[in-house]
Enzyme design. Structure first.
Site, PDB file in Angstrom:
ATOM      1  CG  MET A   1      57.798  30.690   3.090  1.00 14.34           C
ATOM      2  SD  MET A   1      58.432  32.163   2.295  1.00 14.34           S
ATOM      3  CE  MET A   1      57.979  31.865   0.600  1.00 14.34           C
ATOM      4  CB  CYS A   2      53.483  27.513   1.786  1.00 11.46           C
ATOM      5  SG  CYS A   2      54.272  25.911   1.923  1.00 11.46           S
TER       6      CYS A   2
END
Length: 643
Positions: A1-2
């Site tokens: 995730m970012c």
């Protein structure tokens, strides 16, 4: 995730080398493992890309990634299927390699049509001056936009700002397809034109099902200088799920079960359905497809693979890599049971159970057969469940904390320990006071919930934020100790109620409009889930540097459930605790669960008691004044004391 962001300016006077401080801070919360910014300039525009990575699979790949032609890619997603990604590979780099090789827009659409899993992305195509962006079909990853300075700048970001000036301008990018902006044309025309490549379903008969969200719906809340138009080539993305089966039974549903429609829920009623050969096959198919979905979501993350034999034996010292938002209800119980199948046995699983405690309340609340106003006798807890609750409450050191979800959570823990006694189940009791709720809502949570702004969004958003933070008390054999879950992956049961008629409004709709009305309600639920729940929950959970994963919204799970007629998923002629989410309850029995298979639906805001903390005369749909964004001078509170 970012945490991903792209800030675009079309005027030299607005060019900037950095993002606003609070936006950069919020993005870094989502991606603690690496951060990078990249500036791409043309004569008439500037793009500032910023990405902050939470490393979960393969080799750590710093973003933004750029190729030799100047194309730039920011990816906030997981490829669980559709495109092959080996265990040691990173899906960001794999997808960017494919994307860089695409020769035209049709190939780009074909590529994203193949991806199964949650995603949002931003892609700068240097040679054509195009900026592509979008969210997956269900909108499982957040992406916001805001347009300012009369078209001279705009921004795309996973999360918005905390300051009052900009906060009200952020809106969720609709999960309606892919969008493309021609940056060069925008400079010339002075207008921002968003070309939409919508999701469409192509049937075997080659009939195209149009996207629900029309262009006018998307454009409604945008400034006058921004317009959304259909792409000129009339290209589209292929929907990743089959349409909902709207078939109706030939015989009235009531005739099949009329003799048991007015009795309390019991395990024996569920056993009646398990004697049907066809139904038993459907249940097993459902378990299989959901099990695979859970497996993908608990195995796609880094683990300590090189432990010595002695280290493996020290399970009490092992770190949980997976946590579950856990109320002890049917959704979280089934997810936990299936996760237990696939997570290595020597690895604990964190069960995150949140309760909101009003300090002035000293008397515990318990289930009371006579004290509560029952609408009908179908809402009485089963005898089996009442016994489990009493036993679980007696064992807990925090007996005074007895909100409904804590009671069912403790009972659910005992069930899981019986099903899988070799597993270390970390039942994390997360207690939130009024003071802590009010302080952290103001300083950290409100901007994550926004642009959603209702009382319901406030209640659920705050509850999920505190639960996923994972700071609480762990009840172990050696006693009670403080504990913080460091699991990077958080499983949640979102999607079960929407697909399996779990909400009370489904029963109301069925009673007034029958199965046809119920089908339409479920279709509407799935169509709006991206704007109702998922972007908000991704922002809230991601703020802790953790990733939300949604097994019930796996593409194969949704397609399987969509293919079934409604009466094989729910039977609302039956009482609460059986009729809603009937298929899931039957699956729970087959998986060895007992009392939890009969628990009626209780919304998180009521089960955790957050809805009782403040104004009790509010409606869920009311605008929530508590979500007003704070002013700049108050931001220092959180910056000085990071929680």
């Amino acid at each position: 995730m970012c945490g991903i962001c792209c800030s675009v300016n079309f005027s030299a006077e607005h060019f900037s080398q950095d993002l606003k401080e609070d936006l950069l801070y919020n993005l870094k919360q989502r991606g603690p493992n690496s951060s990078k910014q990249l500036l791409k300039s043309d004569v008439n525009y500037q793009c500032l890309f910023s990405a902050h990575v939470l490393h979960l699979r393969g080799v750590l790949t710093t973003q933004p990634v750029e190729d030799e032609r100047g194309n730039v890619f920011l990816w906030n997603g997981e490829i669980f299927s559709g495109i092959k990604v080996e265990a040691e590979e990173n899906d960001t780099q794999i997808l960017f390699n494919y994307l860089s090789s695409c020769k035209n827009e049709s190939e780009i659409l074909s590529l994203f049509s193949e991806v199964q899993g949650p995603w949002s992305f931003i892609y700068y195509q240097a040679s054509s001056h195009y900026l592509w962006f979008g969210r997956d079909f269900f909108g499982r990853r957040s992406l916001l936009w805001h347009f300012s300075n009369l078209g001279k700048s705009f921004c795309l970001s996973s999360v918005g700002t905390q300051t009052s000036g900009l906060a009200n301008q952020w809106q969720e990018v609709p999960a309606s397809g892919l969008f493309r902006i021609d940056l060069k044309s925008t400079v010339i025309s002075g207008c921002i034109i968003l070309q939409l490549y919508p999701w469409k379903y192509i049937s075997r008969e080659n009939i195209i099902e149009e996207n629900v969200n029309s262009l006018s719906q998307i454009s409604a809340d945008l400034p006058a200088f921004v317009s959304v138009v259909a792409n000129e080539a009339k290209l589209y993305l292929e929907k990743p799920v089959v349409p909902l089966n709207m078939m109706l039974p030939q015989a009235a549903l009531e005739t099949h079960c009329s003799n048991i429609s007015n009795v309390p829920p019991t395990r024996e009623i569920l056993q009646v359905f398990l004697t049907d050969v066809h139904m038993k096959e459907v249940i097993q198919q459902f378990i299989d497809v959901l099990s695979v979905a859970v497996k993908k979501r608990v195995l796609c993350l880094p683990r300590d693979e090189n432990l010595t034999a002695n280290e493996v034996l020290k399970t009490c010292d092992r770190k949980a890599n997976v946590a579950i938002l856990f109320s002890g209800g049917i959704d979280s119980m089934v997810i936990a049971t299936l996760a237990d199948r696939h997570i290595p046995l020597d690895e604990p699983i964190d069960l995150l159970n949140v309760a909101f405690i009003a300090e002035e309340k000293t008397m515990p609340t318990t289930f009371n057969r006579e004290g509560n106003k029952q609408k009908n006798k179908c809402e009485i807890p089963s005898e089996e469940f009442s016994k489990d609750v009493a036993a679980a409450a007696a064992d807990s050191p925090n007996k005074h904390v007895s909100v409904p979800d804590r009671i069912t959570g403790r009972a659910g823990l005992k069930e899981l320990q019986a099903v899988s006694p070799s597993r270390i189940w970390n039942f994390v009791e997360i207690n939130v006071s009024m003071e802590e709720l009010q302080k952290l809502r103001r300083t950290r949570i409100c901007h994550l919930i926004r642009p959603l702004d209702t009382v319901l969004d406030d209640s659920i958003g705050c509850a999920v934020w505190f639960a996923s933070r994972g700071i609480g008390w762990l009840v172990a054999q050696e006693g009670v100790k403080s504990y913080q879950s460091n699991a990077k992956v958080v499983l949640t049961g979102i999607g079960a109620d929407e697909q399996l008629a779990g909400y009370s409004r489904h029963r109301v709709r069925f009673q007034s409009h029958g199965l046809e009305g119920l089908n339409k309600e479920i279709m509407m639920e799935l169509g709006r889930i991206s704007s109702r729940n998922l972007g908000r929950d991704d922002r809230v959970i991601g703020d802790h540097g953790k990733e939300a994963r949604f097994p019930f919204l796996d593409e194969n799970v949704v397609s399987f459930l969509n293919s079934l007629p409604i009466w094989e998923k729910a039977n609302l002629t039956l009482p609460r605790g059986i009729g809603e989410k009937l298929l899931l309850r039957l699956a729970a029995v087959e998986l060895g669960l007992t009392a939890s298979a009969l628990l009626p639906k209780r919304a998180m805001q009521f089960g955790s008691r957050i809805a009782k903390m403040e104004k009790i005369n509010e409606k869920a749909s009311d605008k929530c004044g508590r979500l007003q964004i704070m002013s700049l001078e108050n931001l220092s509170i959180e910056k000085e004391t990071k929680l």
